[in-house]
Design an enzyme around this catalytic site. Structure first.
Site, short mmCIF file in Angstrom:
data_model
loop_
_atom_site.label_atom_id
_atom_site.label_comp_id
_atom_site.label_asym_id
_atom_site.label_seq_id
_atom_site.Cartn_x
_atom_site.Cartn_y
_atom_site.Cartn_z
N GLU A 1 44.83 -16.58 -29.24
CA GLU A 1 45.21 -15.20 -29.53
C GLU A 1 45.23 -14.37 -28.24
O GLU A 1 46.14 -13.62 -27.96
CB GLU A 1 44.21 -14.64 -30.54
CG GLU A 1 44.70 -13.41 -31.25
CD GLU A 1 43.67 -12.94 -32.26
OE1 GLU A 1 42.71 -13.67 -32.55
OE2 GLU A 1 43.83 -11.80 -32.74
N ARG B 1 32.02 -28.27 -32.79
CA ARG B 1 31.57 -28.57 -34.16
C ARG B 1 32.30 -29.76 -34.78
O ARG B 1 31.79 -30.39 -35.70
CB ARG B 1 31.66 -27.31 -35.03
CG ARG B 1 30.63 -26.25 -34.63
CD ARG B 1 30.73 -25.01 -35.47
NE ARG B 1 32.00 -24.35 -35.39
CZ ARG B 1 32.36 -23.48 -34.44
NH1 ARG B 1 31.49 -23.15 -33.49
NH2 ARG B 1 33.54 -22.93 -34.44
P1 AMP Z 1 42.78 -22.66 -34.44
O1 AMP Z 1 43.22 -23.34 -33.18
O2 AMP Z 1 43.25 -21.24 -34.54
O3 AMP Z 1 43.15 -23.49 -35.67
O4 AMP Z 1 41.20 -22.55 -34.38
C1 AMP Z 1 40.42 -23.65 -34.71
C2 AMP Z 1 39.23 -23.79 -33.82
O5 AMP Z 1 38.56 -22.54 -33.63
C3 AMP Z 1 38.23 -24.73 -34.46
O6 AMP Z 1 37.70 -25.57 -33.44
C4 AMP Z 1 37.18 -23.82 -35.07
O7 AMP Z 1 35.89 -24.33 -34.82
C5 AMP Z 1 37.37 -22.48 -34.39
N1 AMP Z 1 37.56 -21.36 -35.33
C6 AMP Z 1 38.67 -20.60 -35.47
N2 AMP Z 1 38.50 -19.63 -36.36
C7 AMP Z 1 37.25 -19.79 -36.84
C8 AMP Z 1 36.48 -19.07 -37.81
N3 AMP Z 1 36.98 -18.02 -38.47
N4 AMP Z 1 35.22 -19.51 -38.07
C9 AMP Z 1 34.72 -20.58 -37.41
N5 AMP Z 1 35.40 -21.28 -36.48
C10 AMP Z 1 36.65 -20.88 -36.19
#
Ligand code: AMP
Length: 170
Positions: A91, A54
């Site tokens: 996670e 995205r």
């Molecule tokens: P993080 O590495 O935990 O910051 O996760 C970010 C990535 O995971 C991004 O590329 C987001 O598109 C996706 N992502 C994580 N959590 C969500 C969520 N609650 N809703 C949509 N996309 C998420």
């Protein structure tokens, strides 16, 4: 515009509140508005990079508005040329991101874009990857964040001095 983000509970698995950006990108005026804001934040950059999948949407639209080149940061095994990769913890398990090393001039300034900032792990890995490719990340931009996951603080600790912006801050 925050009303154009749809929250889907328990997707893709129980306990996750998924932030769905498809209503926003289906609205041409809102899509242009956020794309212009990202383009403005990238005015000092030579390129705009997006994280699969995205992040591609918003980085590409900002590139088109500013005539800047787009750099795809892809999941492992998708890029056909010379690449470097960065593996980081999720996670559950781990993920790998890759970038081409044989397209962009070393030292180019890059703005990095993704849709949602959650824990920050993906953005930190992508920024390290750009640096390892000899590029100069000048900032991070997200459409939205999930403040309770403290992604901004994690980024500030891992990448001191790098500016993090959220377009639709709560
Ligand atoms: P993080 O590495 O935990 O910051 O996760 C970010 C990535 O995971 C991004 O590329 C987001 O598109 C996706 N992502 C994580 N959590 C969500 C969520 N609650 N809703 C949509 N996309 C998420």
């Amino acid at each position: 515009m925050n009303d154009l983000i749809r929250v889907i509970p328990d997707f893709p698995k129980p306990g996750i509140s998924f932030k769905d950006i498809t209503p926003l990108i289906a609205n041409g005026e809102a899509f242009l508005n956020v794309s212009k804001q990202i383009a403005q934040l990238g005015r000092e950059s030579d390129y705009i990079a997006g994280i699969e999948a995205r992040g591609f949407i918003f980085a590409s639209s900002a590139c088109a508005l500013t005539e800047k080149g787009f750099i795809p940061i892809r999941k492992s095994g998708k890029l056909p040329g010379n690449t470097i990769s960065s593996t980081y913890d999720l996670e559950y398990g781990s993920a790998t991101l890759e970038v081409h090393t044989d397209i962009i001039k070393q030292g180019s300034k890059v703005l990095l874009v993704d849709d949602v900032l959650a824990t920050g792990g993906t953005a930190i890995a992508a920024t390290k990857l750009l640096k390892a490719a000899g590029l100069l990340p000048i900032g991070l931009v997200f459409l939205l964040d999930i403040p309770e996951l403290n992604g901004k603080a994690r980024i500030a600790e891992a990448l001191p001095g790098l500016k993090t912006e959220v377009i639709l801050a709560q």
